[in-house]
Scaffold this motif. Structure first.
Motif, PDB file in Angstrom:
ATOM      1  N   HIS A 984      29.400   5.334  -6.336  1.00 46.02           N
ATOM      2  CA  HIS A 984      30.815   5.645  -6.085  1.00 46.02           C
ATOM      3  C   HIS A 984      31.087   7.142  -6.145  1.00 46.02           C
ATOM      4  O   HIS A 984      31.855   7.689  -5.330  1.00 46.02           O
ATOM      5  CB  HIS A 984      31.702   4.910  -7.100  1.00 46.02           C
ATOM      6  N   SER A 985      30.420   7.821  -7.067  1.00 49.95           N
ATOM      7  CA  SER A 985      30.684   9.259  -7.205  1.00 49.95           C
ATOM      8  C   SER A 985      30.253  10.023  -5.957  1.00 49.95           C
ATOM      9  O   SER A 985      30.959  10.915  -5.463  1.00 49.95           O
ATOM     10  CB  SER A 985      29.963   9.810  -8.438  1.00 49.95           C
ATOM     11  N   LYS A 988      32.614   9.251  -3.104  1.00 51.99           N
ATOM     12  CA  LYS A 988      33.914   9.928  -3.281  1.00 51.99           C
ATOM     13  C   LYS A 988      33.812  11.375  -2.791  1.00 51.99           C
ATOM     14  O   LYS A 988      34.716  11.887  -2.114  1.00 51.99           O
ATOM     15  CB  LYS A 988      34.304   9.904  -4.757  1.00 51.99           C
ATOM     16  N   ASP A 992      35.960  12.798   0.740  1.00 51.46           N
ATOM     17  CA  ASP A 992      36.945  13.890   0.796  1.00 51.46           C
ATOM     18  C   ASP A 992      36.825  14.692   2.091  1.00 51.46           C
ATOM     19  O   ASP A 992      37.813  15.245   2.586  1.00 51.46           O
ATOM     20  CB  ASP A 992      36.752  14.819  -0.411  1.00 51.46           C
ATOM     21  N   GLN A1014      35.886  -0.341  -5.388  1.00 52.86           N
ATOM     22  CA  GLN A1014      36.235   1.084  -5.274  1.00 52.86           C
ATOM     23  C   GLN A1014      35.663   1.689  -3.990  1.00 52.86           C
ATOM     24  O   GLN A1014      36.336   2.456  -3.294  1.00 52.86           O
ATOM     25  CB  GLN A1014      35.715   1.849  -6.492  1.00 52.86           C
ATOM     26  N   LEU A1018      37.486   3.334  -0.657  1.00 52.12           N
ATOM     27  CA  LEU A1018      37.169   4.634  -0.069  1.00 52.12           C
ATOM     28  C   LEU A1018      36.929   4.516   1.437  1.00 52.12           C
ATOM     29  O   LEU A1018      37.369   5.369   2.218  1.00 52.12           O
ATOM     30  CB  LEU A1018      35.928   5.222  -0.740  1.00 52.12           C
TER      31      LEU A1018
END
Length: 1050
Positions: A984-985, A988, A992, A1014, A1018
Motif C-alpha cells: 500500500h505504501s 500510495k 500521487d 485501501q 487508490l
C-alpha cells in the motif's frame, strides 16, 4: 454449478494447482475431459482452469471430481467448503420445489404394484438366504435376453471378468480400507451395469464370490421409484425382495451385521434435486418414503457397515456424490471391439456376411462407439442382415447413427405395404413419449403414460412386435425403449412430425412447455445440454432427420408428414454457433461438426459454414476425423486452420516407415486414410487458405505423406505454416522438402525436439530463387555447429528473410558467433532477431556489439533467458552507443543482470540512444539498479517509451524514484511492474503522480491484491483523476510468463 469453483482453485498454491491438474485426468469418467487439450489445462491459471471446466464439461462431473481431487490432496478444508455449498444449493432447490415429504417417492402421482411383493415360500419350507435368491435367474435372465446377446441365457457366467479384480468383495486379495466399501458401477446406458450387478448377486447365491457376505439384498431404483408415496420401514423395504428379511433380517439389522446391498439404477430414482438430503433416517423401524430410506442407506445412517454396490449413468453422479463418502468408481465400458466382432459372428449364419456387416459398422466411428451396448449391436445386425440377404449395399445404413436407427424403425414394423390408419398417430404419440422422457430424465413408462397420450397398447403393437418398445423386465406393466439411443432418436422425431414442436402452429414453444418439452432452441442450448447430456444426442438425431432423403423415407414408411421448416431453424442455430468459432471452446466446435456430419446434407453444411474464415480443430478420435473431413469438404471461405491430432488415431507401428504408394501403407490405417485424404484434399484445394497450424499432432508416415502431397500439388495460396511438436520424427523433413520454391509462403515455424536433418533442407529452401520467406522461427532445434554455420551462410544469400527467431535451441556461442558475422554482411536483410534461451554467455557479446555498430537494418533484438550477466550488458552497450546502430527494441528478460548492468544501460539511455523498448524482467535489479534507470528516464535525451520491470524484486522504497521518473519523463507511455510487491505504501507514492492528468503514462501493469480495500480505493482515485491511463492487473502465473518479445517483436 452449485458451488463457485474459481475461488476454491485460487486458494491453491502453484504446486498444489499442478497436482490438482495431474489428478484431474485420473478420475473416471475420463472421457468428460478428453475434448480439452492437456496443454490448455497445463497452462491455465486457477481462474482459467475454473472457466475451462465449467464451460467445457458437464456440471455434475466437475462438481464430483473437484471434491474427490481435494480429498486426494488432503485439502479437506476446500472439500468441506465445496460440499457445504452443494448441500445448501440442494436444500434450496428442494425448498423451491416445495415437495412435501409424503410425496418424495411419488412419480407423477402414479404407483405400480409389484407382483413379487406377494411372493411366498413353498409349503412346509423355511427359506434360507440361498433359497431366497435361488430364483435370481428369473430376474437376471430377462436382462441378458433383453440385451440380445445370442445364447446368453445358456451361459450366464460368460460376462467379462475384468471388473471383478477392481471390486473388493469380488477380489479376495483386495486390501481392506479404513472405510466401509462403497462401489459405484458407472457407465453409459445399456453397457451392462445391471447385468453385471445381477451376475454378482447370482454368484453370491451360488457361492461363486471369493468371500461370500452373510446377507445380500437387491434394490431396483427403477422399480422403487414408481411405488408411490406410501412409506415403509427399512426392514419392509428389504423384505420386498427377501421374504425372510422381515424375520431373519431383523437380527441382521439390529446387530449391524455386514451385508451386501445392490442399489441398481440410481439414475432412475426420480426425485427433485437435493431431496435425498432432506430427511435422513437412522432407525430401520421408522416408516419413511423410499427415497429417504435409500438416501439414509447411501449416507450410512442405515447399515453403516454394509458393502454397497450402486449402478448409475454418468449424468446422475452429481446427485450421488452428495451422499457417498470416498466411493470406489468402476467404469463399465461394455463390448470391446473383439466382443462386438464376436457378436456379429454369432448373429449371422454366414461368416462373410458377418464380417462385411461388422466392417460396415466399424467404418462409422460414431456408430461403432455406440456398439459398446449389446442392444445397438443387435439393431445393427438386424438391419444389416436384412439388407445383405437382399443383396443390398449396407454402406448407406452404416454411415451415421441416424441412418441406422431410421432403417431399424422402418424395417421393424410389419406394416409397410399398407400403413394402418392410426399408425401416424401412434408414431407421434410414441415420439412425444420419448421426448417427455428425455426432458424428464426417465426411460420407464406405464399404461397411464400411454393413456394420457390417447393411445393404447394395441395402437403400439407394431412397435412392440418390432422391439422398438418393450415390456420392462423389472417393473410389471411398464415399458421401456429398446435402448436409450432409440428413445433419443424418437425424441428427435417428435420435433419433425406434423403438429410437433417444429411445425407452424404445432406444439411450438408454449405447447412444448406445457408438455414438459423444450423447443428446438432450448434443445440446442449449451446450458441445457450440460445439465442433460441426452439432449446433445437428440440434437444430433434431429440434424440427421432433417435430411430431405430421410424425411421422404419416413413419410413413405409411416404415412405421416415431416415438417421441413425445422431445417431452417437448425441452419440458423448452426450459423450462430459457427459464427462464434474463433472464441468458442473446442467442445462447442466438436459438437457442431458432429451435428453437421449427422445431417449428411452438403448444402446445409455449406450454408452453415459460409461465413467461417477461421477454425481450430482438435481431433481426439476417429470420429472427430470423419466429421471434420466431411465438413471441411463443404467449407469454402476458410482462411486460417489450426489442426491438432491426438495420439492413437493413426497406427503407431506405421510411424517408422517412409510415406510411399497407397498399396504399401499400413493396413491398420487403411480405413482412416480415405477420411484423412478427404480432409487433406480440402486443405490443399482451398484457394482461400492462407494459414495452416499443425501442432501437438501424432501422425503416421502415411498420414504425413498424404498431407504433403496435397500441399505440394495445391494452388499456391498458403502464406503461413506452423509445425509444432509433431511425430513421427521425420515429419519436419518431409514438410520442408515440399517448400522449395513455394513462393506464396512468407511465415514458417518449426518447433519440436525431433527436427534432426531439417537444417540442410531448410538452407535449400532459403537459397531457392523463388523463396519469399520473411519470417522463420525454429524452436527446440538440434543441429551441429556446421549446420548452424550453413544456415547463417544461407542468410547472406537470401534476400527476403527479415525476421529470425531461434528459441530454446542448442545454438550456443559457436553458432551465435557465425550468425553475428552474418549480421555484418551488407546483403543480410534481417531486421528482427531473437535468440531466446539458446545457452549464450557473454563470451561473444563483443562480436555482437561490433555487428550492431555496422548493421543498418537490425531494429529488434531479443536475448532473453541467456546468462549474459552484467559484463555482457556492458559489451552490448558499447555497440548500441554508436550513432549508426538502428536498434529500437532490446529484450534482456532473465539474463542475470544486477545493478551494475543497470548503470551501463542508464548511461546509454542518457546519451540519446535510439532504444525505445527495453525489457529487463526477471532480473534482480536491486534498489540501486532501479535508481539508475529512473535517473535516465528523467533526462530529456532518453527516448524510452516502454519499460518492462516484471518480477524484478522492486520494493516500496523504490516507488519514490519511480514516481519522480514518471513525473519528469516526456516519452514513457508503458510501464510493467507486474509481480512486484509494492504494498500500500508504494502504491500510495505512485498514485500521487499517476492520478495527475499531466502524467504521460498510458498503460501500467501491476500485481494487485483484490482483497486490499485501501489499494482498491487508490485505484479508483487514479481512474477518476487520470481516465486516459489503463491499469492492467497481473494475474498470470510466474512460470507461464513470457518475455515481452512476443508482444512487439514478432
Amino acid at each position: 454449478m452449485d458451488f463457485n469453483l474459481r475461488p476454491l482453485l485460487e486458494q491453491l498454491e502453484q504446486e498444489e494447482l499442478s497436482k490438482f491438474k495431474s489428478l484431474l485426468r485420473t478420475l473416471p469418467p475420463q472421457d468428460e475431459l478428453q475434448h480439452v487439450s492437456q496443454a490448455e489445462v497445463d497452462e491455465a491459471s486457477g481462474q482459467q482452469l475454473a472457466e475451462i471446466l465449467t464451460t467445457s464439461c458437464p456440471v455434475f462431473w466437475v462438481e464430483m471430481v473437484t471434491i474427490q481431487v481435494f480429498d486426494k490432496m488432503n485439502r479437506t478444508d476446500l472439500s468441506k467448503r465445496a460440499k457445504d455449498e452443494l448441500r445448501e444449493a440442494a436444500l434450496k432447490s428442494l425448498q423451491e420445489n416445495a415437495l412435501p415429504p409424503s410425496e418424495l417417492a411419488q412419480v407423477q402421482g402414479r404407483s405400480v404394484t409389484n407382483p413379487e411383493d406377494a411372493t411366498e415360500s413353498s409349503e412346509g419350507e423355511t427359506p434360507g438366504q440361498q433359497d431366497a435368491y435361488s430364483n435370481i435367474w428369473k430376474t437376471s435372465g430377462p436382462i441378458w435376453k433383453q440385451n440380445l446377446w445370442p445364447k446368453a441365457s445358456e451361459h450366464p457366467h460368460t460376462f467379462p471378468q475384468g471388473y471383478e479384480s477392481l471390486v473388493p468383495f469380488c477380489n479376495p486379495h483386495a486390501p481392506a480400507g479404513p472405510f466401509p466399501h462403497t462401489v459405484v458401477l458407472q457407465g453409459a446406458a445399456g453397457v451392462g451395469k445391471t447385468t453385471l450387478a445381477k451376475k454378482w448377486m447370482l454368484d453370491w447365491a451360488q457361492d461363486h464370490l471369493p468371500a461370500t457376505l452373510p446377507s445380500a439384498f437387491y434394490l431396483s431404483c427403477k422399480e422403487l421409484g414408481r411405488q408411490g408415496a406410501c412409506a415403509c420401514t427399512f426392514a419392509e423395504l428389504l423384505a420386498k425382495k427377501r421374504p425372510d428379511a422381515q424375520e431373519a433380517g431383523r437380527q441382521v439389522l439390529a446387530q449391524g451385521q455386514e451385508v451386501l446391498v445392490v442399489i441398481d439404477g440410481f439414475d432412475e430414482l426420480r426425485v427433485p434435486s437435493g431431496a435425498l438430503l432432506h430427511d435422513i433416517c437412522g432407525d430401520w423401524r421408522e416408516p419413511k418414503p423410499v427415497p429417504v430410506l435409500l438416501g439414509s442407506l447411501l449416507k450410512r445412517k442405515l447399515l453403516p457397515k454394509a458393502t454397497l454396490l450402486v449402478t448409475t449413468r454418468p449424468e446422475a453422479l452429481g446427485e450421488l456424490r452428495l451422499l457417498l463418502d470416498q466411493p470406489l468408481l468402476v467404469q463399465v465400458e461394455g463390448f470391446q471391439e473383439a466382443e462386438r466382432r464376436g457378436y456379429f459372428l454369432e448373429h449371422f449364419e454366414q461368416q462373410d456376411q458377418a464380417l462385411r456387416a461388422f466392417q460396415g459398422m466399424k467404418a462409422s466411428p460414431a456408430l461403432f462407439r455406440m456398439g459398446a451396448a449389446p442392444a445397438v449391436c443387435w439393431v445393427a445386425c438386424t438391419c444389416l442382415k436384412g439388407q445383405l440377404d437382399k443383396g443390398e449395399d449396407p454402406a448407406s445404413t452404416c454411415r451415421t447413427p441416424t441412418s441406422l436407427f431410421l432403417r431399424f424403425l422402418c424395417g421393424q414394423c410389419p406394416h409397410l405395404a399398407a400403413p394402418a390408419p392410426r399408425l401416424p398417430t401412434a408414431l407421434r404419440a410414441l415420439s412425444l413419449l420419448a421426448a417427455q422422457g428425455v426432458w424428464a430424465h426417465t426411460s420407464l413408462f406405464d399404461g397411464q403414460d400411454l393413456g394420457q397420450l390417447g393411445v393404447s397398447e394395441a395402437d403400439l403393437r407394431p412397435f412392440l412386435e418390432g422391439k422398438v418398445l418393450q415390456a420392462d423386465a423389472d417393473c410389471e406393466g411398464c415399458y421401456a425403449f429398446l435402448h436409450l439411443s432409440v428413445q433419443q432418436f424418437l425424441a428427435a422425431l417428435f420435433y419433425l412430425l406434423d403438429g410437433g414442436a417444429g411445425a407452424p402452429g404445432g406444439a411450438g414453444g408454449c405447447g412444448c412447455a406445457a408438455q414438459g418439452i423444450g423447443d428446438v432452441r432450448a434443445l440446442l442450448s449449451k446450458e441445457k445440454r450440460l445439465r442433460n447430456p441426452s439432449l446433445a444426442h437428440v440434437g444430433r438425431f434431429l440434424f440427421g432427420l432433417a435430411n430431405e432423403e430421410r424425411a421422404r423415407e419416413l413419410e413413405a414408411a409411416f404415412g405421416c408428414r415431416v415438417c421441413r421448416e425445422v431445417r431452417q431453424e437448425l441452419l440458423l442455430a448452426a450459423r450462430s454457433a459457427a459464427g462464434d468459432w474463433p472464441s468458442s471452446s473446442r467442445a462447442d466446435t466438436r459438437e457442431l461438426l458432429r451435428c453437421l456430419f449427422e445431417s449428411q446434407d452438403g448444402a446445409l453444411v455449406r450454408e452453415a459454414l459460409a461465413s467461417v474464415t477461421e477454425l481450430a480443430l482438435h481431433l481426439q478420435s476417429e470420429r472427430d476425423l470423419v466429421h471434420a473431413a466431411f465438413c471441411l469438404g463443404h467449407s469454402r471461405a476458410l482462411r486460417r486452420l489450426s489442426l491438432r491430432v491426438e495420439k492413437g488415431i493413426f497406427a503407431e507401428e506405421d510411424r517408422s516407415r517412409e510415406p510411399g504408394p497407397w498399396a504399401e501403407r499400413s493396413q491398420s490405417d487403411q480405413h482412416l486414410l480415405p477420411f484423412w485424404a478427404d480432409l487433406c484434399a480440402a486443405v490443399g484445394s482451398s484457394r482461400n487458405l492462407v494459414s495452416l497450424d499443425l501442432s501437438q499432432s501424432s501422425l503416421s508416415a502415411s498420414a504425413v505423406g498424404v498431407l504433403c502431397e496435397n500441399i505440394a500439388s495445391a494452388p499456391r495460396s498458403l502464406q503461413r505454416l506452423v509445425l509444432r511438436n509433431l511425430s513421427p520424427a521425420n515429419a519436419y523433413r518431409h514438410f520442408c522438402a515440399i517448400l522449395g520454391g513455394y513462393e506464396s509462403l512468407t511465415h514458417l515455424t518449426l518447433e519440436g525436439s525431433d527436427q534432426k536433418y531439417v537444417l540442410p533442407i531448410l538452407c535449400g529452401v532459403l537459397l531457392h530463387p523463388k523463396c519469399n520467406l520473411q519470417y522463420l522461427r525454429l524452436v527446440s532445434c538440434s543441429a551441429t555447429a556446421q549446420q548452424w554455420a550453413d544456415l547463417a551462410a544461407s542468410l547472406e544469400m537470401n534476400h527476403s528473410l527479415t525476421c529470425l527467431n531461434i528459441t530454446a535451441s542448442e545454438f550456443q556461442d559457436a553458432g551465435a558467433k557465425r550468425l553475428y558475422m552474418t549480421l555484418r554482411h551488407p546483403t543480410c536483410t534481417l531486421q528482427r532477431l531473437s535468440l531466446e534461451n539458446c545457452h549464450l554467455t557473454a563470451a561473444y557479446c563483443k562480436e555482437l556489439s561490433s555487428s550492431l555498430m555496422v548493421n543498418l537494418r537490425l531494429t529488434h533484438l531479443c536475448l532473453a533467458r541467456n546468462d549474459l550477466g552484467d559484463h555482457g550488458v556492458r559489451l552490448l552497450c558499447e555497440g548500441l552507443s554508436y550513432p549508426e546502430c538502428q536498434l529500437q527494441t532490446l529484450v534482456l528478460f532473465h539474463c542475470s543482470i544486477t545493478s551494475d548492468g543497470c548503470i551501463a544501460l542508464s548511461a546509454l539511455l542518457q546519451e540519446g540512444s535510439g532504444l525505445a523498448h527495453l525489457d529487463l524482467g526477471r532480473n534482480h535489479l536491486g534498489i540501486t539498479g532501479v535508481k539508475f534507470l529512473c535517473e535516465a528516464l528523467r533526462k530529456p535525451l532518453c527516448r524510452l517509451r516502454r519499460l518492462w520491470l516484471w518480477g524484478c524484486g522492486i520494493i516500496p522504497f523504490s516507488c519514490g524514484d519511480l514516481a519522480s521518473a514518471l513525473s519528469s519523463s516526456q516519452h514513457l507511455v508503458s510501464l510493467d511492474l507486474g509481480q512486484n510487491s509494492l504494498e500500500h505504501s508504494g502504491m500510495k507514492t505512485l498514485a500521487d503522480v499517476l492520478k495527475l492528468p499531466s502524467c504521460p503514462l498510458q498503460k501500467l501493469r501491476l500485481k494487485i491484491d483484490h482483497s486490499d480495500v485501501q489499494i482498491q480505493k487508490l485505484l479508483e482515485e487514479i481512474k477518476e483523476g487520470n481516465p486516459k491511463l489503463t491499469i492492467e492487473r497481473d494475474n498470470e502465473e510466474p512460470k507461464n510468463h513470457r518475455p515481452s518479445s512476443a508482444d512487439f517483436i514478432f
